[in-house]
Design a protein around this motif. Sequence first.
Motif, PDB file in Angstrom:
ATOM      1  N   ALA A   1       0.834  -1.201   0.000  1.00 14.01           N
ATOM      2  CA  ALA A   1       0.000   0.000   0.000  1.00 14.01           C
ATOM      3  C   ALA A   1       0.871   1.256   0.000  1.00 14.01           C
ATOM      4  O   ALA A   1       2.003   1.254   0.504  1.00 14.01           O
ATOM      5  CB  ALA A   1      -0.914   0.010   1.223  1.00 14.01           C
ATOM      6  N   ASP A   2       0.333   2.329  -0.551  1.00 13.09           N
ATOM      7  CA  ASP A   2       1.016   3.617  -0.540  1.00 13.09           C
ATOM      8  C   ASP A   2       1.103   4.096   0.918  1.00 13.09           C
ATOM      9  O   ASP A   2       0.074   4.199   1.597  1.00 13.09           O
ATOM     10  CB  ASP A   2       0.215   4.616  -1.378  1.00 13.09           C
ATOM     11  CG  ASP A   2       0.921   5.956  -1.532  1.00 13.09           C
ATOM     12  OD1 ASP A   2       1.868   6.232  -0.759  1.00 13.09           O
ATOM     13  OD2 ASP A   2       0.518   6.732  -2.414  1.00 13.09           O
ATOM     14  N   PRO A   3       2.290   4.398   1.425  1.00 13.26           N
ATOM     15  CA  PRO A   3       2.424   4.809   2.829  1.00 13.26           C
ATOM     16  C   PRO A   3       2.020   6.249   3.082  1.00 13.26           C
ATOM     17  O   PRO A   3       2.063   6.704   4.235  1.00 13.26           O
ATOM     18  CB  PRO A   3       3.916   4.611   3.099  1.00 13.26           C
ATOM     19  CG  PRO A   3       4.563   4.848   1.782  1.00 13.26           C
ATOM     20  CD  PRO A   3       3.604   4.301   0.761  1.00 13.26           C
ATOM     21  N   ALA A   4       1.602   6.988   2.068  1.00 19.00           N
ATOM     22  CA  ALA A   4       1.334   8.414   2.237  1.00 19.00           C
ATOM     23  C   ALA A   4       0.288   8.681   3.324  1.00 19.00           C
ATOM     24  O   ALA A   4       0.453   9.589   4.148  1.00 19.00           O
ATOM     25  CB  ALA A   4       0.882   9.016   0.903  1.00 19.00           C
ATOM     26  N   ALA A   5      -0.802   7.886   3.332  1.00 12.24           N
ATOM     27  CA  ALA A   5      -1.851   8.104   4.323  1.00 12.24           C
ATOM     28  C   ALA A   5      -1.330   7.855   5.730  1.00 12.24           C
ATOM     29  O   ALA A   5      -1.656   8.600   6.670  1.00 12.24           O
ATOM     30  CB  ALA A   5      -3.038   7.190   4.036  1.00 12.24           C
TER      31      ALA A   5
ATOM     32  N   THR B   1       2.080   6.189  20.014  1.00  7.13           N
ATOM     33  CA  THR B   1       1.926   5.741  18.633  1.00  7.13           C
ATOM     34  C   THR B   1       2.863   4.587  18.317  1.00  7.13           C
ATOM     35  O   THR B   1       4.057   4.640  18.634  1.00  7.13           O
ATOM     36  CB  THR B   1       2.204   6.891  17.651  1.00  7.13           C
ATOM     37  OG1 THR B   1       1.321   7.986  17.947  1.00  7.13           O
ATOM     38  CG2 THR B   1       1.972   6.437  16.214  1.00  7.13           C
ATOM     39  N   LEU B   2       2.303   3.544  17.721  1.00 11.49           N
ATOM     40  CA  LEU B   2       3.091   2.457  17.146  1.00 11.49           C
ATOM     41  C   LEU B   2       2.912   2.521  15.637  1.00 11.49           C
ATOM     42  O   LEU B   2       1.780   2.637  15.150  1.00 11.49           O
ATOM     43  CB  LEU B   2       2.604   1.104  17.671  1.00 11.49           C
ATOM     44  CG  LEU B   2       2.759   0.830  19.176  1.00 11.49           C
ATOM     45  CD1 LEU B   2       2.108  -0.496  19.539  1.00 11.49           C
ATOM     46  CD2 LEU B   2       4.214   0.839  19.581  1.00 11.49           C
ATOM     47  N   TYR B   3       4.012   2.447  14.900  1.00 11.73           N
ATOM     48  CA  TYR B   3       3.938   2.505  13.444  1.00 11.73           C
ATOM     49  C   TYR B   3       4.342   1.151  12.882  1.00 11.73           C
ATOM     50  O   TYR B   3       5.467   0.677  13.099  1.00 11.73           O
ATOM     51  CB  TYR B   3       4.849   3.602  12.918  1.00 11.73           C
ATOM     52  CG  TYR B   3       4.850   3.726  11.403  1.00 11.73           C
ATOM     53  CD1 TYR B   3       3.682   3.578  10.666  1.00 11.73           C
ATOM     54  CD2 TYR B   3       6.032   3.992  10.711  1.00 11.73           C
ATOM     55  CE1 TYR B   3       3.680   3.696   9.282  1.00 11.73           C
ATOM     56  CE2 TYR B   3       6.035   4.118   9.320  1.00 11.73           C
ATOM     57  CZ  TYR B   3       4.852   3.969   8.617  1.00 11.73           C
ATOM     58  OH  TYR B   3       4.859   4.078   7.245  1.00 11.73           O
ATOM     59  N   LEU B   4       3.403   0.518  12.144  1.00  7.66           N
ATOM     60  CA  LEU B   4       3.636  -0.818  11.596  1.00  7.66           C
ATOM     61  C   LEU B   4       3.377  -0.810  10.092  1.00  7.66           C
ATOM     62  O   LEU B   4       2.296  -1.186   9.615  1.00  7.66           O
ATOM     63  CB  LEU B   4       2.728  -1.836  12.282  1.00  7.66           C
ATOM     64  CG  LEU B   4       2.890  -1.969  13.797  1.00  7.66           C
ATOM     65  CD1 LEU B   4       1.876  -2.943  14.364  1.00  7.66           C
ATOM     66  CD2 LEU B   4       4.294  -2.399  14.143  1.00  7.66           C
ATOM     67  N   PRO B   5       4.361  -0.367   9.302  1.00 10.12           N
ATOM     68  CA  PRO B   5       4.198  -0.393   7.850  1.00 10.12           C
ATOM     69  C   PRO B   5       4.248  -1.828   7.329  1.00 10.12           C
ATOM     70  O   PRO B   5       4.846  -2.707   7.945  1.00 10.12           O
ATOM     71  CB  PRO B   5       5.391   0.424   7.352  1.00 10.12           C
ATOM     72  CG  PRO B   5       6.434   0.249   8.418  1.00 10.12           C
ATOM     73  CD  PRO B   5       5.675   0.157   9.718  1.00 10.12           C
ATOM     74  N   ASP B   6       3.582  -2.059   6.201  1.00 10.08           N
ATOM     75  CA  ASP B   6       3.577  -3.381   5.562  1.00 10.08           C
ATOM     76  C   ASP B   6       3.121  -4.473   6.526  1.00 10.08           C
ATOM     77  O   ASP B   6       3.704  -5.558   6.590  1.00 10.08           O
ATOM     78  CB  ASP B   6       4.969  -3.713   5.006  1.00 10.08           C
ATOM     79  CG  ASP B   6       5.417  -2.700   3.960  1.00 10.08           C
ATOM     80  OD1 ASP B   6       4.564  -2.268   3.164  1.00 10.08           O
ATOM     81  OD2 ASP B   6       6.604  -2.334   3.958  1.00 10.08           O
ATOM     82  N   LEU B   7       2.056  -4.173   7.261  1.00  8.18           N
ATOM     83  CA  LEU B   7       1.555  -5.108   8.268  1.00  8.18           C
ATOM     84  C   LEU B   7       0.683  -6.181   7.639  1.00  8.18           C
ATOM     85  O   LEU B   7      -0.318  -5.892   6.983  1.00  8.18           O
ATOM     86  CB  LEU B   7       0.750  -4.348   9.331  1.00  8.18           C
ATOM     87  CG  LEU B   7       0.133  -5.204  10.439  1.00  8.18           C
ATOM     88  CD1 LEU B   7       1.224  -5.802  11.327  1.00  8.18           C
ATOM     89  CD2 LEU B   7      -0.841  -4.377  11.277  1.00  8.18           C
ATOM     90  N   SER B   8       1.054  -7.425   7.841  1.00  5.75           N
ATOM     91  CA  SER B   8       0.219  -8.555   7.428  1.00  5.75           C
ATOM     92  C   SER B   8      -0.683  -8.953   8.592  1.00  5.75           C
ATOM     93  O   SER B   8      -0.350  -8.745   9.749  1.00  5.75           O
ATOM     94  CB  SER B   8       1.089  -9.739   7.016  1.00  5.75           C
ATOM     95  OG  SER B   8       1.910  -9.405   5.905  1.00  5.75           O
TER      96      SER B   8
END
Length: 360
Positions: free
Chosen positions: A66-70, A86-93
């Motif tokens: 997904a586009d990470p912009a949002a 805040t926890l940041y979890l990009p590319d979360l399956s």
Amino acid sequence: MNPAVVAKYFRRFPPLPLDPGSSRHAVVIPAYDEAAELPATLAALRRAVGGAPVAVIAVVNHPPGADPAASLELLEFLRTCREVRTLYLPDLSGGVGAARKAGMDAFLAAMPPEALEQSAVFSLDADTRVEPDYFSAALPAVLAGGAVTFRFRHRAAETPEQQSAIDRYETYLRRYADKLRFAGSPYAFVAIGSAFAVRGDAYIRAGGMKVRAAGEDFYFLQAAAKTSGVRELPEVTVHPSPRVSRRVPFGTGPAVAALLAGEALPEIPDAAFSALRTVLTGAKDAALTDGERFLAGMPEKSAEFFRREKFPAVWSRVRRNLPDRPGAAARAFHEWFDGLKTLRFLHFYADFLEKTMRKG
């Protein structure tokens, strides 16, 4: 809670680091592309928190590819919210279940094991508003033990058609839970991810939040019902968004979309719940000494379902491990005949009724 049990859980599910400060309780909010909704939800939480020691944990995430912009936009906004962890979890399956689990695990791992019986974790969605008494009304009930579900009333929809659809869906969900309650099921609750809370030790005993793209709330509350119990708390109401969504394969968004498209919800006949009531009424210790004996005491069609589920062989193994105390067999039966098997039984019986009507 036994520190060894807690340590075993977190060895299996290593938590993310989180500093909860002096907070003894937390509300966990998964947030994927929610810049339009989250600010109002946080504002409602500020009014509800008051002086309660509650940490607000936003789990910002997006799925692989997904586009990470949002997500980056949301993180920029959250930097201005000092009260939010805040926890940041990009590319979360694993979907929303993985996000809920990450936040809940991180908070409870920061608590000493002996404090888990005095800690509550609230599950909320980024598009769900709470009332000012959200924490003050719910905390005593949650800390009494187990998990609690809240009442829900979706916010006003944008069109009369959408309002009609969400009203019908709410009625459908409540009716299902009411009929389960009539039948005597311990799984007579509505599982909505933004409408429950759980005590810390009960969360660990239930095996933690389930990692699923949808239905994580149902599977978690089913596990909690087996290990600590689930109660409805009608005096607390949350207000989810009525928006139509196809983000998950099933749930409120897809159900409303289906209703708007002219599809019908899969109603289960009352006769199926009556058959379920007969089964559950007979599930007493005296009748559960032997699987075949138990089936012999129920109507033939109900017994057919249990035979398909290989109940006699399963129950023989269960009986060998049961403690010798009153109520043990009945409790073990309800752990096996859980919310999912109950639903399968109801569909099985509904199919039988439909076929019978066609023949008639």
